[in-house]
Design a protein around this motif. Structure first.
Motif, PDB file in Angstrom:
ATOM      1  N   ARG A 124      65.641 -16.694  45.261  1.00 23.65           N
ATOM      2  CA  ARG A 124      64.874 -16.911  44.137  1.00 23.65           C
ATOM      3  C   ARG A 124      65.502 -18.196  43.270  1.00 23.65           C
ATOM      4  O   ARG A 124      64.695 -18.935  43.181  1.00 23.65           O
ATOM      5  CB  ARG A 124      65.030 -15.745  43.096  1.00 23.65           C
ATOM      6  N   ARG A 125      66.943 -18.367  43.485  1.00 17.96           N
ATOM      7  CA  ARG A 125      67.307 -19.413  42.843  1.00 17.96           C
ATOM      8  C   ARG A 125      67.059 -20.581  43.478  1.00 17.96           C
ATOM      9  O   ARG A 125      66.743 -21.771  43.017  1.00 17.96           O
ATOM     10  CB  ARG A 125      68.988 -19.331  42.559  1.00 17.96           C
ATOM     11  N   LEU A 126      67.259 -20.633  44.988  1.00 19.80           N
ATOM     12  CA  LEU A 126      67.067 -21.926  45.516  1.00 19.80           C
ATOM     13  C   LEU A 126      65.401 -22.225  45.621  1.00 19.80           C
ATOM     14  O   LEU A 126      65.189 -23.410  45.644  1.00 19.80           O
ATOM     15  CB  LEU A 126      67.485 -21.487  47.102  1.00 19.80           C
ATOM     16  N   TRP A 127      64.762 -21.308  45.411  1.00 16.46           N
ATOM     17  CA  TRP A 127      63.219 -21.581  45.662  1.00 16.46           C
ATOM     18  C   TRP A 127      62.789 -22.204  44.197  1.00 16.46           C
ATOM     19  O   TRP A 127      61.563 -22.945  44.173  1.00 16.46           O
ATOM     20  CB  TRP A 127      62.464 -20.591  45.739  1.00 16.46           C
ATOM     21  N   SER A 128      63.615 -21.959  43.385  1.00 15.79           N
ATOM     22  CA  SER A 128      63.195 -22.577  41.998  1.00 15.79           C
ATOM     23  C   SER A 128      63.702 -24.103  41.933  1.00 15.79           C
ATOM     24  O   SER A 128      63.188 -24.849  40.870  1.00 15.79           O
ATOM     25  CB  SER A 128      64.156 -21.810  40.820  1.00 15.79           C
ATOM     26  N   GLY A 129      64.290 -24.459  42.838  1.00  9.72           N
ATOM     27  CA  GLY A 129      64.528 -25.866  42.863  1.00  9.72           C
ATOM     28  C   GLY A 129      66.238 -26.224  42.455  1.00  9.72           C
ATOM     29  O   GLY A 129      66.710 -27.285  42.364  1.00  9.72           O
ATOM     30  N   ALA A 130      66.778 -25.071  42.150  1.00  9.56           N
ATOM     31  CA  ALA A 130      68.437 -25.105  41.390  1.00  9.56           C
ATOM     32  C   ALA A 130      69.224 -25.659  42.635  1.00  9.56           C
ATOM     33  O   ALA A 130      69.022 -25.164  43.736  1.00  9.56           O
ATOM     34  CB  ALA A 130      68.653 -23.928  40.834  1.00  9.56           C
ATOM     35  N   ASP A 131      70.302 -26.374  42.197  1.00  9.33           N
ATOM     36  CA  ASP A 131      71.416 -26.504  43.150  1.00  9.33           C
ATOM     37  C   ASP A 131      71.834 -25.242  43.754  1.00  9.33           C
ATOM     38  O   ASP A 131      72.017 -24.168  43.288  1.00  9.33           O
ATOM     39  CB  ASP A 131      72.792 -27.136  42.576  1.00  9.33           C
ATOM     40  N   HIS A 132      72.493 -25.600  45.156  1.00  8.13           N
ATOM     41  CA  HIS A 132      72.999 -24.365  45.875  1.00  8.13           C
ATOM     42  C   HIS A 132      74.040 -23.950  45.079  1.00  8.13           C
ATOM     43  O   HIS A 132      74.222 -22.718  44.806  1.00  8.13           O
ATOM     44  CB  HIS A 132      73.164 -24.808  47.324  1.00  8.13           C
ATOM     45  N   SER A 133      75.053 -24.787  44.799  1.00  9.47           N
ATOM     46  CA  SER A 133      76.532 -24.260  43.959  1.00  9.47           C
ATOM     47  C   SER A 133      76.899 -25.430  43.414  1.00  9.47           C
ATOM     48  O   SER A 133      76.395 -26.705  43.717  1.00  9.47           O
ATOM     49  CB  SER A 133      77.532 -23.731  45.013  1.00  9.47           C
ATOM     50  N   ASP A 134      78.074 -25.534  42.891  1.00  5.84           N
ATOM     51  CA  ASP A 134      78.772 -26.688  42.485  1.00  5.84           C
ATOM     52  C   ASP A 134      79.110 -27.649  43.731  1.00  5.84           C
ATOM     53  O   ASP A 134      79.694 -27.418  44.582  1.00  5.84           O
ATOM     54  CB  ASP A 134      80.142 -26.366  41.781  1.00  5.84           C
ATOM     55  N   GLY A 135      78.660 -28.935  43.545  1.00  5.49           N
ATOM     56  CA  GLY A 135      78.748 -29.950  44.646  1.00  5.49           C
ATOM     57  C   GLY A 135      77.766 -29.878  45.793  1.00  5.49           C
ATOM     58  O   GLY A 135      78.117 -30.456  46.695  1.00  5.49           O
ATOM     59  N   ILE A 136      77.152 -28.966  45.767  1.00  2.10           N
ATOM     60  CA  ILE A 136      76.045 -28.777  46.965  1.00  2.10           C
ATOM     61  C   ILE A 136      74.804 -28.743  46.306  1.00  2.10           C
ATOM     62  O   ILE A 136      74.481 -27.821  45.344  1.00  2.10           O
ATOM     63  CB  ILE A 136      76.200 -27.407  47.707  1.00  2.10           C
ATOM     64  N   GLY A 137      73.677 -29.637  46.556  1.00  3.70           N
ATOM     65  CA  GLY A 137      72.527 -29.830  46.003  1.00  3.70           C
ATOM     66  C   GLY A 137      71.632 -28.874  46.396  1.00  3.70           C
ATOM     67  O   GLY A 137      71.819 -28.011  47.039  1.00  3.70           O
ATOM     68  N   PRO A 138      70.281 -28.877  45.862  1.00  5.04           N
ATOM     69  CA  PRO A 138      69.206 -27.930  46.312  1.00  5.04           C
ATOM     70  C   PRO A 138      68.802 -28.105  47.589  1.00  5.04           C
ATOM     71  O   PRO A 138      68.986 -29.138  48.457  1.00  5.04           O
ATOM     72  CB  PRO A 138      67.903 -28.610  45.553  1.00  5.04           C
ATOM     73  N   ILE A 139      68.370 -26.897  48.292  1.00  2.00           N
ATOM     74  CA  ILE A 139      67.870 -26.678  49.462  1.00  2.00           C
ATOM     75  C   ILE A 139      66.490 -26.765  49.593  1.00  2.00           C
ATOM     76  O   ILE A 139      65.647 -25.722  49.169  1.00  2.00           O
ATOM     77  CB  ILE A 139      68.405 -25.475  49.888  1.00  2.00           C
ATOM     78  N   GLY A 140      65.905 -27.980  50.126  1.00  4.57           N
ATOM     79  CA  GLY A 140      64.454 -27.708  50.167  1.00  4.57           C
ATOM     80  C   GLY A 140      63.817 -27.198  51.191  1.00  4.57           C
ATOM     81  O   GLY A 140      64.537 -26.820  52.293  1.00  4.57           O
ATOM     82  N   PRO A 141      62.424 -27.108  51.740  1.00  3.22           N
ATOM     83  CA  PRO A 141      61.486 -27.874  50.540  1.00  3.22           C
ATOM     84  C   PRO A 141      61.208 -26.880  49.450  1.00  3.22           C
ATOM     85  O   PRO A 141      61.494 -25.580  49.830  1.00  3.22           O
ATOM     86  CB  PRO A 141      60.277 -28.194  51.501  1.00  3.22           C
ATOM     87  N   ARG A 142      60.667 -27.323  48.405  1.00  6.65           N
ATOM     88  CA  ARG A 142      60.229 -26.654  47.469  1.00  6.65           C
ATOM     89  C   ARG A 142      58.767 -25.736  47.827  1.00  6.65           C
ATOM     90  O   ARG A 142      57.933 -26.341  48.520  1.00  6.65           O
ATOM     91  CB  ARG A 142      59.727 -27.336  46.134  1.00  6.65           C
ATOM     92  N   PRO A 143      58.808 -24.395  47.713  1.00  7.55           N
ATOM     93  CA  PRO A 143      57.700 -23.735  48.325  1.00  7.55           C
ATOM     94  C   PRO A 143      56.407 -24.149  47.368  1.00  7.55           C
ATOM     95  O   PRO A 143      56.476 -24.670  46.521  1.00  7.55           O
ATOM     96  CB  PRO A 143      57.985 -22.058  47.858  1.00  7.55           C
ATOM     97  N   SER A 144      55.180 -23.804  48.097  1.00  6.51           N
ATOM     98  CA  SER A 144      53.902 -24.174  47.799  1.00  6.51           C
ATOM     99  C   SER A 144      53.502 -23.227  46.421  1.00  6.51           C
ATOM    100  O   SER A 144      53.145 -23.871  45.420  1.00  6.51           O
ATOM    101  CB  SER A 144      52.919 -23.653  48.679  1.00  6.51           C
ATOM    102  N   ARG A 145      54.133 -22.045  46.413  1.00  2.47           N
ATOM    103  CA  ARG A 145      53.757 -20.970  45.488  1.00  2.47           C
ATOM    104  C   ARG A 145      55.058 -21.196  44.060  1.00  2.47           C
ATOM    105  O   ARG A 145      56.353 -21.142  44.992  1.00  2.47           O
ATOM    106  CB  ARG A 145      53.838 -19.563  45.873  1.00  2.47           C
ATOM    107  N   ARG A 146      54.912 -21.036  43.081  1.00  5.13           N
ATOM    108  CA  ARG A 146      56.068 -21.404  41.860  1.00  5.13           C
ATOM    109  C   ARG A 146      56.858 -20.232  42.029  1.00  5.13           C
ATOM    110  O   ARG A 146      56.298 -19.030  42.039  1.00  5.13           O
ATOM    111  CB  ARG A 146      55.198 -21.460  40.465  1.00  5.13           C
ATOM    112  N   GLY A 147      58.177 -20.293  42.339  1.00  6.56           N
ATOM    113  CA  GLY A 147      59.034 -19.368  42.400  1.00  6.56           C
ATOM    114  C   GLY A 147      59.043 -18.684  43.625  1.00  6.56           C
ATOM    115  O   GLY A 147      59.869 -17.912  43.838  1.00  6.56           O
TER     116      GLY A 147
END
Length: 281
Positions: A124-147
């Motif tokens: 859920r956190r990754l699909w929201s576009g948030a960073d994976h963790s400190d020092g590791i950025g977001p994991i794309g792609p953003r889903p078509s459906r919000r959330g």
């Protein structure tokens, strides 16, 4: 109420034909089950192929054994299919009951429920576009459906039913019709207790085979093989619905219980069943 088709697993080369017929008909989704130690297609890979062969029908895992997968890669795979299909992925998740599925991938079966909770929070956190963790950025792609993709959870134990209210959009009841009422009621109550708005999406399943006797025999053998490990294979095969009247009656009963969708799981391989089931509808 929507009606989906649960795809047979005995011959993956036939599934594109099944998918195209269902997409051209009145069906809402294509469901595909998951096992690791079994002669079945891997569901995310197979459904990605089928999504590319269709234009409107949803593709639905029922259920994917999430704790046997790497969480970040599962989130990325699901988001990719969801984005490339315009939001047609429904991610049905569960924990399974086979020890060999876990042993084969080196996962701990004893902690599978807790692991699924952790996976759902991360995805859920990754699909929201948030960073994976400190020092590791977001994991794309953003889903078509919000959330993120629509998430349905299966299971029968109290913890599994309560998990629906905490993390999911709805519930998958792979259970005989007489059991479904209690399962649906428990999920609805948990939904209210957790202060969730609206209501959970409720999906039920029926095992069906429609055609000549050779197809019915083939379907029963497939059911007996698949459920052999449960000790209840004979009971599962006895519950196979093989007439138009029985299928209609069970669909009506599930509709009366509040099911939003019923997925008709086919164990015989003949794609002509899609047309026969469309006639039933």
């Amino acid at each position: 109420m929507n009606i989906g088709i649960g795809l047979p697993i005995g011959d993956p080369s036939l599934l594109t034909a099944w998918a195209r017929r269902a997409d051209a008909g009145p069906f809402s989704s294509l469901g595909l089950l998951d096992r690791v130690v079994y002669d079945n297609p891997e569901p995310l890979a197979a459904l990605a192929v089928l999504a590319g062969a269709t234009s409107r029908i949803r593709v639905q895992t029922e259920v994917l054994l999430a704790p046997t997968r790497d969480t970040v890669l599962l989130a990325k795979q699901a988001a990719t299919i969801d984005r490339m299909t315009g939001g047609r992925l429904v991610l049905g998740l569960g924990v399974g009951t086979r020890a060999d599925d876990y042993s084969a991938v080196g996962a701990d079966m004893r902690t599978r429920g807790r692991r699924l909770d952790e996976q759902l929070a991360v995805m859920r956190r990754l699909w929201s576009g948030a960073d994976h963790s400190d020092g590791i950025g977001p994991i794309g792609p953003r889903p078509s459906r919000r959330g993120g993709p629509e998430v349905l959870l299966g299971g029968f134990q109290p913890a599994a039913l309560e998990r629906v209210a905490r993390w999911a959009d709805g519930y998958l009841a792979a259970a005989p019709v007489p059991m479904v009422a209690g399962l649906f009621d428990t999920v609805r109550e948990a939904w209210r207790e957790h202060g969730r708005e609206g209501r959970p999406r409720l999906v039920a399943q029926l095992n069906v085979a429609l055609g000549p006797q050779r197809l019915l025999d083939e379907a029963r053998e497939a059911l007996l093989s698949y459920y052999a490990f449960t000790g209840a294979a004979d009971r599962m095969a006895a519950g196979l619905l093989t007439t138009r009247a029985a299928i209609r009656e069970s669909i009506t009963a599930l509709a009366d219980l509040g099911a939003d969708e019923v997925v008709l799981y086919c164990y015989g391989l003949d794609p002509d069943q899609v047309d026969r089931l469309a006639d039933v509808m």
